[in-house]
Design an enzyme around this catalytic site. Sequence first.
Site, PDB file in Angstrom:
ATOM      1  N   ILE A  89      37.462  45.703  28.073  1.00  0.00           N
ATOM      2  CA  ILE A  89      39.013  46.661  28.496  1.00  0.00           C
ATOM      3  C   ILE A  89      39.415  45.798  29.248  1.00  0.00           C
ATOM      4  O   ILE A  89      40.973  46.012  29.923  1.00  0.00           O
ATOM      5  CB  ILE A  89      38.192  47.624  29.721  1.00  0.00           C
ATOM      6  CG1 ILE A  89      37.453  47.500  30.830  1.00  0.00           C
ATOM      7  CG2 ILE A  89      37.529  49.232  29.344  1.00  0.00           C
ATOM      8  CD1 ILE A  89      37.651  48.340  32.147  1.00  0.00           C
ATOM      9  N   GLY A  90      39.246  44.292  29.447  1.00  0.00           N
ATOM     10  CA  GLY A  90      40.148  43.448  29.876  1.00  0.00           C
ATOM     11  C   GLY A  90      39.707  42.512  29.506  1.00  0.00           C
ATOM     12  O   GLY A  90      38.590  41.893  29.539  1.00  0.00           O
ATOM     13  N   GLY A  92      40.763  38.137  31.777  1.00  0.00           N
ATOM     14  CA  GLY A  92      41.830  37.291  32.130  1.00  0.00           C
ATOM     15  C   GLY A  92      40.969  36.072  32.450  1.00  0.00           C
ATOM     16  O   GLY A  92      40.497  34.964  31.466  1.00  0.00           O
ATOM     17  N   GLY A  93      41.639  35.128  33.573  1.00  0.00           N
ATOM     18  CA  GLY A  93      41.626  33.865  33.657  1.00  0.00           C
ATOM     19  C   GLY A  93      40.184  33.787  34.008  1.00  0.00           C
ATOM     20  O   GLY A  93      39.147  32.243  34.193  1.00  0.00           O
ATOM     21  N   MET A  94      39.776  34.420  34.761  1.00  0.00           N
ATOM     22  CA  MET A  94      38.521  34.667  35.890  1.00  0.00           C
ATOM     23  C   MET A  94      37.690  34.830  34.806  1.00  0.00           C
ATOM     24  O   MET A  94      36.495  34.574  35.087  1.00  0.00           O
ATOM     25  CB  MET A  94      38.639  35.387  37.296  1.00  0.00           C
ATOM     26  CG  MET A  94      39.586  34.503  37.956  1.00  0.00           C
ATOM     27  SD  MET A  94      38.690  33.026  38.508  1.00  0.00           S
ATOM     28  CE  MET A  94      36.956  33.419  39.673  1.00  0.00           C
ATOM     29  N   ASN A  96      35.354  37.806  32.545  1.00  0.00           N
ATOM     30  CA  ASN A  96      36.325  39.514  30.945  1.00  0.00           C
ATOM     31  C   ASN A  96      35.901  40.432  32.132  1.00  0.00           C
ATOM     32  O   ASN A  96      34.558  40.886  32.202  1.00  0.00           O
ATOM     33  CB  ASN A  96      35.020  39.246  30.082  1.00  0.00           C
ATOM     34  CG  ASN A  96      35.790  37.902  29.140  1.00  0.00           C
ATOM     35  OD1 ASN A  96      37.032  37.750  29.346  1.00  0.00           O
ATOM     36  ND2 ASN A  96      34.833  37.366  28.431  1.00  0.00           N
ATOM     37  N   ASP A 207      47.756  37.605  43.355  1.00  0.00           N
ATOM     38  CA  ASP A 207      48.034  38.074  41.997  1.00  0.00           C
ATOM     39  C   ASP A 207      48.568  39.261  42.133  1.00  0.00           C
ATOM     40  O   ASP A 207      47.808  39.737  40.682  1.00  0.00           O
ATOM     41  CB  ASP A 207      46.749  37.857  41.250  1.00  0.00           C
ATOM     42  CG  ASP A 207      46.552  37.679  40.125  1.00  0.00           C
ATOM     43  OD1 ASP A 207      48.056  36.983  39.237  1.00  0.00           O
ATOM     44  OD2 ASP A 207      46.552  37.977  38.832  1.00  0.00           O
TER      45      ASP A 207
END
Length: 449
Positions: A89-90, A92-94, A96, A207
């Site tokens: 569902i998403g 990012g840089g940090m 999954n 953020d």
Amino acid sequence: MNNFDWALIETLFHQAAELPVEQRAVFLTEQCKDNAELRAEVESLLAHSELTQHIHGIVDQASYSLLEQQQNQTTVGQLIDRYRIIRSIGQGGMGNVYLAKRADKQYEQQVALKTSRNILHNQELLQRFKTERQILANLEHANIARLLDGGTTESNIPYLVMEYIEGLPIDEYCEQHKLTINQRLALFLHVCSAVKYAHQQLIIHCDLKPSNILVTKDGQVKLLDFGISKLLDNNSGSDADAQEFGQSSILTLQYSSPEQIQDKPLNTASDIYSLGVILFKLLVGVLPFAGKAESLKRTILNTQAPLPSDRVKDQDKQFASTFLVPNLAKLSRVLQGDLDVIILKTLQKNPALRYESVNQLAQDIERYLGKHPVLANPVPWYTQAQKFILRHPLNSGLALLILVAVSGLGTAITFQYQQVAAQRDTANFEKSKAETIPRFLTNMFYEIS
């Protein structure tokens, strides 16, 4: 060659290897002079060394990629502790994020499960992931996604489990539901409440952006993703980590404050700037600044944000319909004044010129919604009077009627008093005349006599 020659070759090789490639030829010419055999041996070792390093680099990269893929690979149906993965569902840089459900049959529950990526060779990322987990564990607020669980996978990858929020990013929610300006502001106040609470816990989100603020079907706001948050507690030892992350590509540039872009020390004012960008986007429909990375950085650092009431005039005519107003000119007039001032105060380049706290920002929005003068925009007495009338139209109308009635009554009383006084003066004059004329004739008679 003799042993002395091999020692010389080894010495020259190590010295040449430490030099930039373009300087090695000059170095070998100076050292080897006319000894072509010596130079050939050194150059052969250098070539072999470069080839070996290249091969090792390829092997290391392949090994790392394979190991990373093996440890980070999460597939549908995979079991992580008590949770089974349903779908992604998403990302990012940090890490999954996956939709998962409990698989231990204790009770039914859907969750958002986040696993960290690129952990193996990056201890900093590992520390940040653990910091995020601890931050979420300390946050209990209605508008912040809750941490439910956490642990480590069999591959030694940390994960955390959060409540699953089924909703839309706040800007998409506003557009889809055709919210008015006031409705958007009311929704934004819930975001302020969540950020205010985080600041009270000595946490800067760092953020803030629409994709990290979801709104559920019933209109509940949920703040997500504290992955690069900064702890204000100096004893936490995380300031350096947060500062390092401020220099990375993890930031979303469009919503980053000038001090984030410049890698300066951060405080709560940085979140206030990001909130201002979000508010600009919600009310105007576009971001205050646009452009590609380097150009956008220069614009954010050097250009004053445009007035929202001016920026909205540049939008497509159909944009106005999303706010349920007749036209863009009407929308511009709504934004003009207090809303312009509120947003521009949050977008000041100098953090000291922004609102001192999220609470002050929220209070000014509440004052605007309540038709009170906003603190960011000192106004003259007649404007304050106008806002008072707008806030209390019924009472103001009644007061006006009473004022008119009292004024009319006073005028009538004054008029009647003047009439009575005039009549009294007339009567006194007639009486005086009646007494004065005989006395005047008598005196004239005595004088003639």
